[in-house]
Scaffold this motif. Structure first.
Motif, short mmCIF file in Angstrom:
data_model
loop_
_atom_site.label_atom_id
_atom_site.label_comp_id
_atom_site.label_asym_id
_atom_site.label_seq_id
_atom_site.Cartn_x
_atom_site.Cartn_y
_atom_site.Cartn_z
N VAL A 63 0.85 -1.19 0.00
CA VAL A 63 0.00 0.00 0.00
C VAL A 63 0.89 1.23 0.00
CG1 VAL A 63 -1.62 1.35 1.40
CG2 VAL A 63 -1.99 -1.10 1.04
N THR A 64 0.60 2.15 -0.90
CA THR A 64 1.46 3.33 -1.08
C THR A 64 0.83 4.61 -0.56
OG1 THR A 64 0.57 3.65 -3.32
CG2 THR A 64 2.57 2.30 -3.08
N GLU A 304 -2.29 -5.94 11.02
CA GLU A 304 -2.05 -5.87 9.59
C GLU A 304 -3.27 -6.41 8.84
OE1 GLU A 304 2.65 -6.72 9.00
OE2 GLU A 304 1.51 -8.35 9.94
N VAL A 305 -3.66 -5.72 7.80
CA VAL A 305 -4.79 -6.17 6.97
C VAL A 305 -4.32 -7.33 6.10
CG1 VAL A 305 -6.39 -5.51 5.15
CG2 VAL A 305 -5.83 -3.89 6.98
N LEU A 306 -5.11 -8.41 6.07
CA LEU A 306 -4.74 -9.59 5.31
C LEU A 306 -5.34 -9.57 3.91
CD1 LEU A 306 -5.16 -12.35 8.05
CD2 LEU A 306 -3.13 -11.00 7.48
N ASN A 307 -4.60 -10.12 2.95
CA ASN A 307 -5.11 -10.20 1.58
C ASN A 307 -5.82 -11.54 1.36
OD1 ASN A 307 -3.09 -12.15 1.15
ND2 ASN A 307 -1.68 -10.68 0.20
N SER A 308 -6.21 -11.78 0.13
CA SER A 308 -6.98 -13.00 -0.17
C SER A 308 -6.17 -14.27 0.03
CB SER A 308 -7.50 -12.94 -1.61
OG SER A 308 -6.42 -12.81 -2.53
N PHE A 313 -0.96 -7.27 3.76
CA PHE A 313 -0.50 -6.20 2.88
C PHE A 313 0.66 -5.49 3.56
CE2 PHE A 313 -4.92 -6.58 1.45
CZ PHE A 313 -4.78 -6.52 0.07
N GLU A 314 1.59 -4.99 2.79
CA GLU A 314 2.69 -4.21 3.36
C GLU A 314 2.24 -2.76 3.53
OE1 GLU A 314 6.38 -4.57 1.37
OE2 GLU A 314 6.34 -6.76 1.29
N GLY A 315 2.39 -2.24 4.75
CA GLY A 315 2.08 -0.84 5.00
C GLY A 315 0.60 -0.53 5.14
N LEU A 316 -0.20 -1.51 5.57
CA LEU A 316 -1.64 -1.29 5.72
C LEU A 316 -2.14 -1.90 7.02
CD1 LEU A 316 -4.34 -0.27 4.54
CD2 LEU A 316 -4.53 -2.47 3.35
N TYR A 317 -2.80 -1.08 7.84
CA TYR A 317 -3.23 -1.52 9.17
C TYR A 317 -4.65 -1.03 9.44
CZ TYR A 317 1.80 -1.91 9.25
OH TYR A 317 3.09 -2.23 8.92
N ALA A 318 -5.38 -1.80 10.25
CA ALA A 318 -6.76 -1.44 10.59
C ALA A 318 -7.00 -1.68 12.07
CB ALA A 318 -7.75 -2.25 9.76
#
Length: 399
Positions: A63-64, A304-308, A313-318
């Motif tokens: 994530v940018t 960290e937010v997980l992908n499918s 994901f790198e650099g993405l948090y919730a």
């Protein structure tokens, strides 16, 4: 680092209505501290109000940043992203998550602000994040019905303390129908059963002892026109059940509390007794309302937010209500604050660690170069003396 939260500067109504409520006091303190940092360290913290994030930007699995709208223009902000955009318990528009996952709740009113429309969940799922437990939506039993606007889509919440201090829930026959201290889903279910029997409206009744203990609450709700003070005889007349029926309800309840009778609904804890028809009462109309969404975006223990592929994901948090899978099928009272604080701190720590690792690996060249120029020297023979040196500066400094 980009931290995104939903809504206005005022916290949501179901977290409390005044600084006297614990959730509100905590929220105001955090907001005040953040605003202080924007003034004292503007290069470190910047707040943009009334901006609308429209998408999460990424390159591959990294994530940018985000794209957002502000003052009618589209902007981008680059960096690590932490989202705390809330739940979807007020998602009544097009593409409603409620309508998709819990259509049976779509017609209910909500205690949430109008901004709790699941925007964060939708944006994250668009880039491949996973929704989890999306059908787990909490309905709270005690939403305050405004007699002047009974069908209002947004309602204030009656604090748990009202029932905790001995408030009774009575149907249109002036009878109890549940353990008032039961779990939220249980009490809501009991209320729906009364509606099926045509025994609505439901009233929450506080006697004078409970009213005195909860003076702030009763004045607050009464000032909003959501609660009325009346005598026992006036209450019986308003319900339409007659004084004898209401007196029997109170006498039976007192006997249950004294251990002389068994409560058919299994209530075990009693406060501010006795109930008497000769007393004064604070009374409010109640109905179940949408309150909290346990479902949300799947995260791991690092926020960290997980992908499918179940990888982060790198650099993405919730964190907060945006994140799913934290509370199970039904949240306990007060634990929403824990979810915000605990996973908020975890998300902040994880995001900081990510930035430091990227810094050390060359992701931020200028800062890394500065870091590489600095060295510390500690002389064991001279406790407390530290020499700091950096190349290119032509000097060193001792501390």
């Amino acid at each position: 680092m980009l931290i995104l939260r939903s809504g206005h500067s005022q916290p949501r109504t179901h977290r409390g209505h005044d600084a006297k409520f614990p959730g509100m006091a905590i929220t105001y303190a955090l907001m005040q501290r953040l605003e202080e940092l924007t003034e004292s360290e503007p290069d470190r913290v910047q707040i943009i109000k009334k901006a609308r994030v429209t998408s999460i930007n990424k390159s591959g699995n990294t994530v940018t940043g985000v794209t957002y709208e502000y003052n009618g223009e589209t902007h981008t902000a680059d960096g690590v992203v932490v989202l705390a955009t809330g739940g979807y318990a007020a998602d009544f528009g097009d593409g409603s998550l409620l309508k998709q996952h819990r259509p049976d709740t779509f017609g209910l009113s909500s205690t949430n602000g109008t901004h709790a429309t699941g925007d964060g969940q939708k944006m994250l799922m668009e880039i491949g994040a996973n929704g989890i437990d999306m059908d787990k939506v909490q309905v709270h039993p005690t939403g305050l019905v405004d007699p002047k606007d009974p069908t209002a889509k947004f309602k204030f919440l009656a604090a748990e303390a009202l029932r905790g201090e001995g408030g009774l829930l009575l149907n249109s026959d002036g009878e109890r129908f549940s353990d008032e201290l039961g779990h939220r889903d249980y009490v809501s279910g009991q209320m729906w059963k009364e509606k099926e029997k045509n025994k609505w409206p439901i009233r929450l009744v506080l006697n004078s002892k409970a009213s005195n203990v909860l003076d702030f609450h009763t004045r607050h709700y009464s000032g909003r026109g959501l609660m009325k003070k009346m005598t026992g005889k006036e209450l019986a007349k308003e319900i339409g059940c007659g004084e004898a029926a209401l007196k029997k309800t109170f006498d039976d309840y007192n006997a249950i509390a004294d251990g002389k009778k068994k409560d058919p609904w299994g209530k075990r804890f009693f406060h501010n007794l006795p109930f008497s028809i000769d007393d004064d009462f604070h009374v409010a109309l109640m109905e179940p309302v949408l309150h909290f969404t346990m479902g949300g975006i799947e995260i791991n223990e690092h926020a960290e937010v997980l992908n499918s592929e179940q990888k982060p994901f790198e650099g993405l948090y919730a964190c907060g209500e945006l994140a799913g899978g934290v509370h199970g099928a039904n949240r306990l009272g007060g634990s929403s604050l824990l979810g915000c604080v605990v996973y908020g701190r975890v998300a902040g720590d994880s995001a900081s660690q990510f930035l430091f690792k990227r810094l050390l690996s060359g992701g931020a060249s200028t800062a890394q170069q500065r870091l590489g120029q600095i060295s510390l020297h500690i002389d064991p023979s001279t406790p407390g003396k530290i020499a700091v040196e950096w190349t290119g500066a032509g000097s060193g400094r001792e501390v």
